[in-house]
Design an enzyme around this catalytic site. Sequence first.
Site, short mmCIF file in Angstrom:
data_model
loop_
_atom_site.label_atom_id
_atom_site.label_comp_id
_atom_site.label_asym_id
_atom_site.label_seq_id
_atom_site.Cartn_x
_atom_site.Cartn_y
_atom_site.Cartn_z
N GLU A 39 0.82 -1.29 0.11
CA GLU A 39 -0.09 -0.06 -0.14
C GLU A 39 0.89 1.21 -0.06
O GLU A 39 1.95 1.36 0.48
CB GLU A 39 -0.94 -0.04 1.30
CG GLU A 39 -1.69 1.23 1.54
CD GLU A 39 -2.57 1.03 2.76
OE1 GLU A 39 -2.02 0.21 3.60
OE2 GLU A 39 -3.48 1.69 3.06
N LYS A 110 -9.57 1.98 -2.08
CA LYS A 110 -9.65 1.51 -0.73
C LYS A 110 -11.20 1.93 -0.23
O LYS A 110 -11.54 3.01 -0.06
CB LYS A 110 -8.67 1.88 0.13
CG LYS A 110 -8.48 1.31 1.58
CD LYS A 110 -7.41 1.55 2.46
CE LYS A 110 -7.21 0.97 3.67
NZ LYS A 110 -5.99 1.43 4.35
N CYS A 143 -5.04 -3.38 2.63
CA CYS A 143 -4.72 -3.23 4.23
C CYS A 143 -6.20 -3.45 5.11
O CYS A 143 -6.72 -4.65 5.00
CB CYS A 143 -4.15 -2.03 4.40
SG CYS A 143 -3.10 -2.16 6.03
N VAL A 170 -0.28 -1.70 10.64
CA VAL A 170 0.09 -1.06 12.07
C VAL A 170 -0.34 -1.95 13.02
O VAL A 170 -0.07 -1.71 14.41
CB VAL A 170 -0.42 0.41 12.17
CG1 VAL A 170 0.47 1.27 11.12
CG2 VAL A 170 -1.75 0.65 12.04
N MET A 171 -1.45 -2.98 12.90
CA MET A 171 -1.47 -3.89 13.90
C MET A 171 -1.17 -5.34 13.41
O MET A 171 -0.86 -5.36 12.13
CB MET A 171 -3.00 -3.86 13.90
CG MET A 171 -3.73 -2.63 14.28
SD MET A 171 -5.53 -2.53 14.80
CE MET A 171 -6.26 -3.10 13.13
N1 LIG Z 1 -3.12 0.86 6.72
C1 LIG Z 1 -4.17 0.25 7.31
O1 LIG Z 1 -5.18 -0.07 6.97
C2 LIG Z 1 -3.72 -0.23 8.73
C3 LIG Z 1 -5.13 -1.06 9.11
C4 LIG Z 1 -4.97 -1.73 10.41
C5 LIG Z 1 -4.14 -2.96 10.35
N2 LIG Z 1 -4.77 -3.66 9.68
O2 LIG Z 1 -2.84 -3.07 10.55
#
Ligand SMILES: NC(=O)CCCC(N)=O
Length: 263
Positions: A39, A110, A143, A170-171
């Site tokens: 992404e 997205k 994502c 980020v998770m």
């Molecule tokens: N860039 C994102 O959409 C992060 C979404 C949270 C995750 N799934 O890490």
Amino acid sequence: MKRVGFVQTNPEFGAVESNLKRALDLASKVESDLLVFPELFNTGYLFLSREEALKLSEGLDGPTIKRLSDFASEHSTAIVAGFPERDGGKVYNSAVAIDIDGDVKGVYRKTHLFYEEKLIFDPGDTGFRVFDLAGMRVGIMICFDWVFPESARSLALSGAQIIAHPSCLVMPYAPKADPVRAFENRVFIILSDRSGVEERGGKKLRYHGMSLISDPKMNILTQAPEEGEHVGIAEIDPKLAEDKRVNELNDIFLDRRPEFYGK
Ligand SMILES: NC(=O)CCCC(N)=O
């Protein structure tokens, strides 16, 4: 059989030229029919304002797509890559689909924007799309889309054999969840996540890497570590994604009862 893969990179925010160069140098080290880039792989993720995103965004006729299209046709490699897309006064968190001859087949925008993305990007208006790339049916989710089971299911119901999943995680959950999404839809999933840390405007984000390729039976065919820049490749038979049977009496799609599934 087809060779498919991810290019896990650690982009430097705003350094489009060097991000592109490093990603394509990495991609040129392998032979493949399809490669998925993360992404926002060309710009980085941590935008501080909509204005910044508009400034770094490009249309399908921009330099990033041109470079990707040239690479695709030179290497006969289809590409799915995330980038900030400009369309008039709008800016989307998008992914482009480019075929092996360099033909730009289209974009996916997205659908489910994550957290402060809602302040930066316009919500996607394409819906979930499946593209014919390198003789395969390739769907795209970006994502945070993975959190909504409808994303992968819509793509699988539309005939996707493979789901390309460009990400900036980020998770830490998607590397565990994507094989389940692959299994519950009997599709291949290519998670292409960025790595590294971004720190700007008093904010700091750490990305999880762990890019992977899962087959329809939840087997992880190859996976990158959390850190660093890596290419992962697997040889697959996309036709395996057409077998939705559990046993001689159960088929995960023919057995669906949508009349009981609510909205
Ligand atoms: N860039 C994102 O959409 C992060 C979404 C949270 C995750 N799934 O890490």
